[in-house]
Design an enzyme around this catalytic site. Structure first.
Site, mmCIF file in Angstrom:
data_model
loop_
_atom_site.group_PDB
_atom_site.id
_atom_site.type_symbol
_atom_site.label_atom_id
_atom_site.label_comp_id
_atom_site.label_asym_id
_atom_site.label_seq_id
_atom_site.Cartn_x
_atom_site.Cartn_y
_atom_site.Cartn_z
ATOM 1 C CB SER A 144 -0.857 -0.020 1.268
ATOM 2 O OG SER A 144 -1.385 1.261 1.572
ATOM 3 C CE1 TYR A 157 -3.859 0.535 3.947
ATOM 4 C CE2 TYR A 157 -5.176 -1.411 4.425
ATOM 5 C CZ TYR A 157 -4.555 -0.581 3.523
ATOM 6 O OH TYR A 157 -4.616 -0.873 2.172
HETATM 7 P P1 NAP Z 1 -11.907 -4.899 -0.663
HETATM 8 O O1 NAP Z 1 -12.706 -4.400 -1.804
HETATM 9 O O2 NAP Z 1 -12.283 -4.534 0.728
HETATM 10 O O3 NAP Z 1 -11.752 -6.510 -0.769
HETATM 11 C C1 NAP Z 1 -11.009 -7.168 0.240
HETATM 12 C C2 NAP Z 1 -11.242 -8.643 0.044
HETATM 13 O O4 NAP Z 1 -10.548 -9.351 1.088
HETATM 14 C C3 NAP Z 1 -12.720 -9.014 0.151
HETATM 15 O O5 NAP Z 1 -13.027 -10.021 -0.786
HETATM 16 C C4 NAP Z 1 -12.806 -9.553 1.565
HETATM 17 O O6 NAP Z 1 -13.843 -10.474 1.750
HETATM 18 C C5 NAP Z 1 -11.472 -10.260 1.675
HETATM 19 N N1 NAP Z 1 -11.134 -10.560 3.069
HETATM 20 C C6 NAP Z 1 -11.108 -9.686 4.111
HETATM 21 N N2 NAP Z 1 -10.779 -10.341 5.232
HETATM 22 C C7 NAP Z 1 -10.596 -11.653 4.900
HETATM 23 C C8 NAP Z 1 -10.242 -12.832 5.619
HETATM 24 N N3 NAP Z 1 -10.015 -12.796 6.940
HETATM 25 N N4 NAP Z 1 -10.153 -14.006 4.950
HETATM 26 C C9 NAP Z 1 -10.409 -14.057 3.616
HETATM 27 N N5 NAP Z 1 -10.742 -12.973 2.862
HETATM 28 C C10 NAP Z 1 -10.836 -11.795 3.510
HETATM 29 O O7 NAP Z 1 -10.402 -4.410 -0.837
HETATM 30 P P2 NAP Z 1 -9.580 -3.998 -2.138
HETATM 31 O O8 NAP Z 1 -9.631 -2.533 -2.298
HETATM 32 O O9 NAP Z 1 -9.916 -4.906 -3.278
HETATM 33 O O10 NAP Z 1 -8.118 -4.326 -1.579
HETATM 34 C C11 NAP Z 1 -7.501 -5.583 -1.785
HETATM 35 C C12 NAP Z 1 -6.118 -5.472 -1.183
HETATM 36 O O11 NAP Z 1 -5.461 -4.321 -1.730
HETATM 37 C C13 NAP Z 1 -6.126 -5.253 0.323
HETATM 38 O O12 NAP Z 1 -5.016 -5.918 0.899
HETATM 39 C C14 NAP Z 1 -5.935 -3.737 0.462
HETATM 40 O O13 NAP Z 1 -5.343 -3.398 1.709
HETATM 41 C C15 NAP Z 1 -5.018 -3.468 -0.669
HETATM 42 N N6 NAP Z 1 -4.992 -2.088 -1.164
HETATM 43 C C16 NAP Z 1 -6.139 -1.482 -1.581
HETATM 44 C C17 NAP Z 1 -6.037 -0.187 -2.112
HETATM 45 C C18 NAP Z 1 -7.241 0.568 -2.599
HETATM 46 O O14 NAP Z 1 -7.100 1.798 -2.805
HETATM 47 N N7 NAP Z 1 -8.375 -0.066 -2.787
HETATM 48 C C19 NAP Z 1 -4.804 0.431 -2.216
HETATM 49 C C20 NAP Z 1 -3.667 -0.234 -1.736
HETATM 50 C C21 NAP Z 1 -3.776 -1.500 -1.223
HETATM 51 P P3 NAP Z 1 -15.190 -10.005 2.525
HETATM 52 O O15 NAP Z 1 -15.916 -9.125 1.569
HETATM 53 O O16 NAP Z 1 -15.882 -11.291 2.818
HETATM 54 O O17 NAP Z 1 -14.739 -9.264 3.769
HETATM 55 C C1 GCO Z 2 -6.951 5.289 3.083
HETATM 56 C C2 GCO Z 2 -7.056 4.346 1.923
HETATM 57 C C3 GCO Z 2 -5.682 3.803 1.585
HETATM 58 C C4 GCO Z 2 -5.800 2.872 0.421
HETATM 59 C C5 GCO Z 2 -4.490 2.306 0.041
HETATM 60 C C6 GCO Z 2 -3.523 3.343 -0.447
HETATM 61 O O1 GCO Z 2 -7.852 5.254 3.935
HETATM 62 O O2 GCO Z 2 -5.975 6.053 3.110
HETATM 63 O O3 GCO Z 2 -7.934 3.270 2.193
HETATM 64 O O4 GCO Z 2 -5.152 3.137 2.692
HETATM 65 O O5 GCO Z 2 -6.622 1.794 0.719
HETATM 66 O O6 GCO Z 2 -3.940 1.507 1.028
HETATM 67 O O7 GCO Z 2 -2.409 2.675 -0.986
#
Ligand code: NAP
Ligand code: GCO
Length: 259
Positions: A144, A157
């Site tokens: 992230s 986080y």
């Molecule tokens: P999301 O839409 O919240 O999806 C997260 C997924 O993880 C969901 O399918 C959720 O299932 C699953 N999950 C959560 N807890 C779990 C557990 N204990 N066991 C199995 N599955 C679990 O998140 P996203 O935005 O796609 O993010 C995916 C990854 O990218 C995460 O690691 C997040 O931190 C990272 N990330 C996101 C962003 C962003 O801007 N979106 C940026 C940087 C990094 P449920 O729906 O059942 O909870």
């Molecule tokens: C926040 C956002 C970020 C993104 C991502 C950025 O609240 O600042 O959720 O944490 O999810 O991790 O890289």
């Protein structure tokens, strides 16, 4: 020409019923991999299988909470029996709690650490023996911006994702000699359910992110597809312990100066 093909490989993407995991799994399928994913809720796994089928992906879906070591070890055994040894692991499952630190309970802090840091350790530990036996493998941890930066309300986080960056480097260090490459992808701000609260109509965060992103847009899950295929393929066999930031330039940019 470097080999980006994933033909004959089995890829496990955790938490991939939708969001970033779904986009990455779809891209790995398009590069030739057999896709396996898990989610906590049976209805989400079923919905995920249907969504993958609509994209022409015959994905293998399993219910598993990645924080439960016994459940993960059982999952990996079942995958090895029903699909094959995991060649590519994408530790994608993750949660975030946006709470001012002094208002966050220790239990809430631990819950985020459990999913975002302990679980990638548990799942990587479960697949590495099979990778060693098979002569190598690829682990991609979804880090992230908060692997590098802090901001208000995301202490747990940021701690987890900072730790995940170093876990990535340590797996690379400890298992590189077995032809296992462990790298990270650090997405910027991506439009998924996780960030939906920040993108709500009129939320000031939109303008803030636009001012901090040279690309002046939110990322899409598909922006991560190419980087994921690269890190999952032989094209990255000499890349190890690297966090590939896919952030539209956020980490390079001081932010738009006020006119
Ligand atoms: P999301 O839409 O919240 O999806 C997260 C997924 O993880 C969901 O399918 C959720 O299932 C699953 N999950 C959560 N807890 C779990 C557990 N204990 N066991 C199995 N599955 C679990 O998140 P996203 O935005 O796609 O993010 C995916 C990854 O990218 C995460 O690691 C997040 O931190 C990272 N990330 C996101 C962003 C962003 O801007 N979106 C940026 C940087 C990094 P449920 O729906 O059942 O909870
Ligand atoms: C926040 C956002 C970020 C993104 C991502 C950025 O609240 O600042 O959720 O944490 O999810 O991790 O890289």
């Amino acid at each position: 020409m470097a080999n980006f093909s994933l033909k004959g490989k089995t890829a496990l993407v955790t938490g991939a019923s939708y969001g970033i995991g779904f986009a990455i799994a779809t891209a790995l399928h398009e590069a030739g991999a057999t896709i396996v994913f898990n989610d906590i809720k049976p209805d989400l796994v079923d919905a995920g299988i249907a969504a993958y089928r609509e994209k022409g992906v015959r994905a293998h879906g399993y219910v598993c909470d990645v924080t439960d070591e016994n459940a993960v070890n059982h999952l990996i055994r079942v995958i090895e029996q029903e699909v094959g040894v995991v060649d590519i692991l994408v530790n994608n499952a993750g949660i975030i709690k946006r709470i001012p630190m002094v208002e966050m309970s220790a239990a809430e802090f631990r819950q985020v650490i459990d999913v975002d840091l302990n679980a990638p350790f548990i799942v990587a530990k479960a697949v590495i023996p099979g990778m060693i036996k098979k002569g190598g493998g690829k682990i991609i941890n979804i880090c992230s911006m908060m692997s590098e930066l802090g901001r208000e309300t995301v202490s747990a986080y940021a701690a987890a994702k900072g730790g995940l960056k170093m876990l990535t480097r340590n797996i690379a260090s400890e298992y590189g000699e077995y032809n296992i490459q462990c790298n990270g992808i650090g997405p910027g701000y991506i439009a998924t359910p996780q960030t939906a609260p920040l993108r709500a109509e009129g939320h000031p965060f939109n303008a803030f992110i636009m001012s901090k992103t040279p690309a002046a847009r939110w990322g899409t899950p598909e922006d991560l597809s190419g980087p994921a295929v690269f890190l999952a393929s032989e094209a990255s066999d000499f890349v190890n312990g690297h966090i590939l930031y896919v952030d539209g330039g956020i980490l390079a940019y001081l932010g738009k100066a006020p006119k």
